[in-house]
Write a protein that holds these residues in place. Structure first.
Motif, PDB file in Angstrom:
ATOM      1  N   VAL A 196       0.839  -1.200   0.000  1.00  0.00           N
ATOM      2  CA  VAL A 196       0.000   0.000   0.000  1.00  0.00           C
ATOM      3  C   VAL A 196       0.873   1.249   0.000  1.00  0.00           C
ATOM      4  N   GLU A 197       1.931   1.261   0.810  1.00  0.00           N
ATOM      5  CA  GLU A 197       2.829   2.415   0.836  1.00  0.00           C
ATOM      6  C   GLU A 197       3.460   2.649  -0.528  1.00  0.00           C
ATOM      7  N   ALA A 198       3.806   1.575  -1.232  1.00  0.00           N
ATOM      8  CA  ALA A 198       4.446   1.713  -2.540  1.00  0.00           C
ATOM      9  C   ALA A 198       3.519   2.358  -3.563  1.00  0.00           C
ATOM     10  N   LEU A 199       2.212   2.176  -3.394  1.00  0.00           N
ATOM     11  CA  LEU A 199       1.249   2.768  -4.319  1.00  0.00           C
ATOM     12  C   LEU A 199       0.997   4.240  -4.022  1.00  0.00           C
ATOM     13  N   GLY A 200       1.372   4.695  -2.842  1.00  0.00           N
ATOM     14  CA  GLY A 200       1.414   6.116  -2.518  1.00  0.00           C
ATOM     15  C   GLY A 200       0.110   6.879  -2.523  1.00  0.00           C
ATOM     16  N   PRO A 201      -0.951   6.388  -1.888  1.00  0.00           N
ATOM     17  CA  PRO A 201      -2.158   7.225  -1.792  1.00  0.00           C
ATOM     18  C   PRO A 201      -1.851   8.503  -1.031  1.00  0.00           C
ATOM     19  N   PRO A 202      -2.505   9.617  -1.393  1.00  0.00           N
ATOM     20  CA  PRO A 202      -2.110  10.919  -0.833  1.00  0.00           C
ATOM     21  C   PRO A 202      -2.321  11.072   0.668  1.00  0.00           C
ATOM     22  N   ASP A 203      -3.313  10.406   1.242  1.00  0.00           N
ATOM     23  CA  ASP A 203      -3.583  10.559   2.680  1.00  0.00           C
ATOM     24  C   ASP A 203      -3.599   9.165   3.310  1.00  0.00           C
ATOM     25  N   LEU A 204      -2.404   8.639   3.562  1.00  0.00           N
ATOM     26  CA  LEU A 204      -2.263   7.259   4.032  1.00  0.00           C
ATOM     27  C   LEU A 204      -1.879   7.215   5.504  1.00  0.00           C
ATOM     28  N   HIS A 205      -2.528   6.330   6.243  1.00  0.00           N
ATOM     29  CA  HIS A 205      -2.237   6.094   7.656  1.00  0.00           C
ATOM     30  C   HIS A 205      -2.068   4.592   7.836  1.00  0.00           C
ATOM     31  N   VAL A 206      -0.924   4.171   8.380  1.00  0.00           N
ATOM     32  CA  VAL A 206      -0.689   2.751   8.614  1.00  0.00           C
ATOM     33  C   VAL A 206      -0.263   2.546  10.064  1.00  0.00           C
ATOM     34  N   GLU A 207      -0.469   1.337  10.547  1.00  0.00           N
ATOM     35  CA  GLU A 207       0.018   0.984  11.874  1.00  0.00           C
ATOM     36  C   GLU A 207       0.701  -0.370  11.807  1.00  0.00           C
ATOM     37  N   ARG A 208       1.878  -0.431  12.448  1.00  0.00           N
ATOM     38  CA  ARG A 208       2.657  -1.657  12.513  1.00  0.00           C
ATOM     39  C   ARG A 208       2.836  -2.077  13.966  1.00  0.00           C
ATOM     40  N   PHE A 209       2.780  -3.386  14.212  1.00  0.00           N
ATOM     41  CA  PHE A 209       3.134  -3.914  15.521  1.00  0.00           C
ATOM     42  C   PHE A 209       4.364  -4.808  15.428  1.00  0.00           C
ATOM     43  N   THR A 210       4.940  -4.882  14.247  1.00  0.00           N
ATOM     44  CA  THR A 210       6.266  -5.477  14.073  1.00  0.00           C
ATOM     45  C   THR A 210       7.112  -4.420  13.379  1.00  0.00           C
ATOM     46  N   PRO A 211       8.399  -4.344  13.677  1.00  0.00           N
ATOM     47  CA  PRO A 211       9.219  -3.258  13.127  1.00  0.00           C
ATOM     48  C   PRO A 211       9.396  -3.360  11.630  1.00  0.00           C
ATOM     49  N   LYS A 212       9.509  -2.198  10.988  1.00  0.00           N
ATOM     50  CA  LYS A 212       9.841  -2.165   9.569  1.00  0.00           C
ATOM     51  C   LYS A 212      11.254  -2.718   9.374  1.00  0.00           C
ATOM     52  N   PRO A 213      11.511  -3.367   8.250  1.00  0.00           N
ATOM     53  CA  PRO A 213      12.877  -3.824   7.984  1.00  0.00           C
ATOM     54  C   PRO A 213      13.862  -2.654   8.019  1.00  0.00           C
ATOM     55  N   ASP A 214      14.977  -2.836   8.698  1.00  0.00           N
ATOM     56  CA  ASP A 214      15.982  -1.775   8.836  1.00  0.00           C
ATOM     57  C   ASP A 214      17.283  -2.261   8.209  1.00  0.00           C
ATOM     58  N   ASN A 215      17.543  -1.751   7.014  1.00  0.00           N
ATOM     59  CA  ASN A 215      18.768  -2.124   6.301  1.00  0.00           C
ATOM     60  C   ASN A 215      19.736  -0.949   6.206  1.00  0.00           C
ATOM     61  N   GLY A 216      19.480   0.100   6.992  1.00  0.00           N
ATOM     62  CA  GLY A 216      20.323   1.284   6.923  1.00  0.00           C
ATOM     63  C   GLY A 216      21.665   1.081   7.594  1.00  0.00           C
ATOM     64  N   ALA A 217      22.632   1.853   7.148  1.00  0.00           N
ATOM     65  CA  ALA A 217      23.967   1.790   7.743  1.00  0.00           C
ATOM     66  C   ALA A 217      23.921   2.339   9.166  1.00  0.00           C
ATOM     67  N   ARG A 218      24.764   1.808  10.009  1.00  0.00           N
ATOM     68  CA  ARG A 218      24.829   2.247  11.398  1.00  0.00           C
ATOM     69  C   ARG A 218      26.209   2.853  11.652  1.00  0.00           C
ATOM     70  N   THR A 219      26.218   4.146  11.977  1.00  0.00           N
ATOM     71  CA  THR A 219      27.466   4.853  12.259  1.00  0.00           C
ATOM     72  C   THR A 219      27.395   5.448  13.661  1.00  0.00           C
ATOM     73  N   ALA A 220      28.552   5.797  14.196  1.00  0.00           N
ATOM     74  CA  ALA A 220      28.617   6.404  15.528  1.00  0.00           C
ATOM     75  C   ALA A 220      28.260   7.893  15.449  1.00  0.00           C
ATOM     76  N   PHE A 221      27.767   8.428  16.555  1.00  0.00           N
ATOM     77  CA  PHE A 221      27.455   9.850  16.661  1.00  0.00           C
ATOM     78  C   PHE A 221      27.401  10.209  18.151  1.00  0.00           C
ATOM     79  N   GLU A 222      27.066  11.476  18.443  1.00  0.00           N
ATOM     80  CA  GLU A 222      26.968  11.921  19.837  1.00  0.00           C
ATOM     81  C   GLU A 222      25.565  12.433  20.117  1.00  0.00           C
ATOM     82  N   VAL A 223      25.144  12.287  21.368  1.00  0.00           N
ATOM     83  CA  VAL A 223      23.906  12.927  21.807  1.00  0.00           C
ATOM     84  C   VAL A 223      24.236  13.863  22.964  1.00  0.00           C
ATOM     85  N   GLU A 224      23.681  15.060  22.891  1.00  0.00           N
ATOM     86  CA  GLU A 224      23.820  16.025  23.979  1.00  0.00           C
ATOM     87  C   GLU A 224      22.499  16.066  24.749  1.00  0.00           C
ATOM     88  N   LEU A 225      22.579  15.911  26.052  1.00  0.00           N
ATOM     89  CA  LEU A 225      21.397  15.936  26.896  1.00  0.00           C
ATOM     90  C   LEU A 225      21.147  17.368  27.323  1.00  0.00           C
TER      91      LEU A 225
END
Length: 306
Positions: A196-225
């Motif tokens: 459904v997301e691939a077809l791109g309707p203009p006003d789309l709302h979805v809910e997931r209870f399992t995580p989306k596939p994550d194939n992104g690169a993982r790099t280090a960074f900093e967080v400031e509190l």
């Protein structure tokens, strides 16, 4: 908010699906909720699973959830099916809502399997407010599809299409008429949501209870509190949540996989790399909040409201 509720009823709805009715141990009213909301069941061993509320928001005496047995799951649904019984107490977090029913001229609801659960209260709300709507409900077999008898009261606005009788849902045809005045609400297994997301309707709302596939690169960074000015390094193999917890920072969390929204944290600086399954595309663009259990950073440093 954590509650201890009593399981007052457990009933089989379809092949592999049971419905739980949960009430306050003292019989009082429960916190209110709106269509699209879910609760977290906290099961033995601090196993947390999210389930959509499928009863009526007007009934403040009980919560109802339907649970699908997941043969390849991690044990939560098996516990509910095999061990949880009426008369037992269970811890519940919530309710929370990341799938709220927006105001629209008309609605197209697409449900796959147990994804029918958050949509049920939406149908009643849309009917009560006089909106046009249509539901297309797919599943593996008719026997595995819960709530079909209840849905029959809505007449021809509901189309039930078991895969073994009709094949897969014809999503391009369904979405062809989904213009900008039509809000499309979809819940179900990942292949359905992705299609459904691939077809791109203009006003789309979805809910997931399992995580989306994550194939992104993982790099280090900093967080400031922001509260203390403290800077914490986040290595490539650790999450912001894990690093914060190790540093003694209290962050509310539940699922730890980007599906429940509990760990939502304000972003005051930097550019998040959103990897959750909760935020809308608009919210991702705004980047005012992020889910620190899975999301990372596109900038060398993030400033967070912690």
């Amino acid at each position: 908010m954590t509650l201890e509720l009593l399981v007052t009823d457990k009933e089989k709805l379809a092949d592999g699906v049971v419905r739980l009715t949960l009430r306050a141990t003292g019989g009082g009213p429960l916190p209110p909720w709106e269509p699209g909301a879910h609760i977290d069941l906290v099961l033995p061993g601090d196993v947390v699973r999210q389930y959509s509320l499928c009863g009526s928001p007007e009934d403040t005496s009980a919560y109802q959830v339907a649970v699908l047995r997941e043969p390849d799951g991690r044990g939560g649904s098996a516990y509910v099916h095999d061990e949880l019984v009426a008369g037992q107490r269970v811890r519940v977090d919530g309710p929370r809502n990341h799938f709220a029913l927006a105001d629209a001229k008309r609605y197209l609801f697409i449900a796959g399997g147990i994804g029918i659960t958050p949509i049920l209260p939406m149908l009643d709300r849309a009917t009560a407010t006089g909106r046009e709507w249509r539901l297309v409900y797919g599943g593996r077999t008719r026997a595995s599809m819960a709530f079909t008898a209840d849905l029959a009261r809505h007449g021809d606005r509901v189309t039930v299409q078991p895969q073994d009788e009709h094949g897969l849902l014809d999503l391009p045809a369904l979405l062809a008429a989904a213009d900008e005045d039509t809000a499309v609400y979809c819940c179900g297994p990942e292949p359905l949501l992705a299609a459904v997301e691939a077809l791109g309707p203009p006003d789309l709302h979805v809910e997931r209870f399992t995580p989306k596939p994550d194939n992104g690169a993982r790099t280090a960074f900093e967080v400031e509190l922001a509260a203390s000015g403290r800077v914490l390094p986040v290595p490539a193999d650790r999450s912001i949540l894990e690093v914060a917890e190790e540093a003694g920072i209290t962050v509310l969390s539940s699922c730890r996989e980007g599906t429940c929204g509990t760990c939502e944290t304000g972003v005051l600086g930097g550019l998040p790399d959103h990897r959750d399954s909760v935020l809308t595309e608009e919210e991702r663009q705004e980047s005012e909040v992020m889910m620190v259990c899975v999301s990372r950073s596109r900038s060398p440093r993030l400033v967070l409201d912690l």
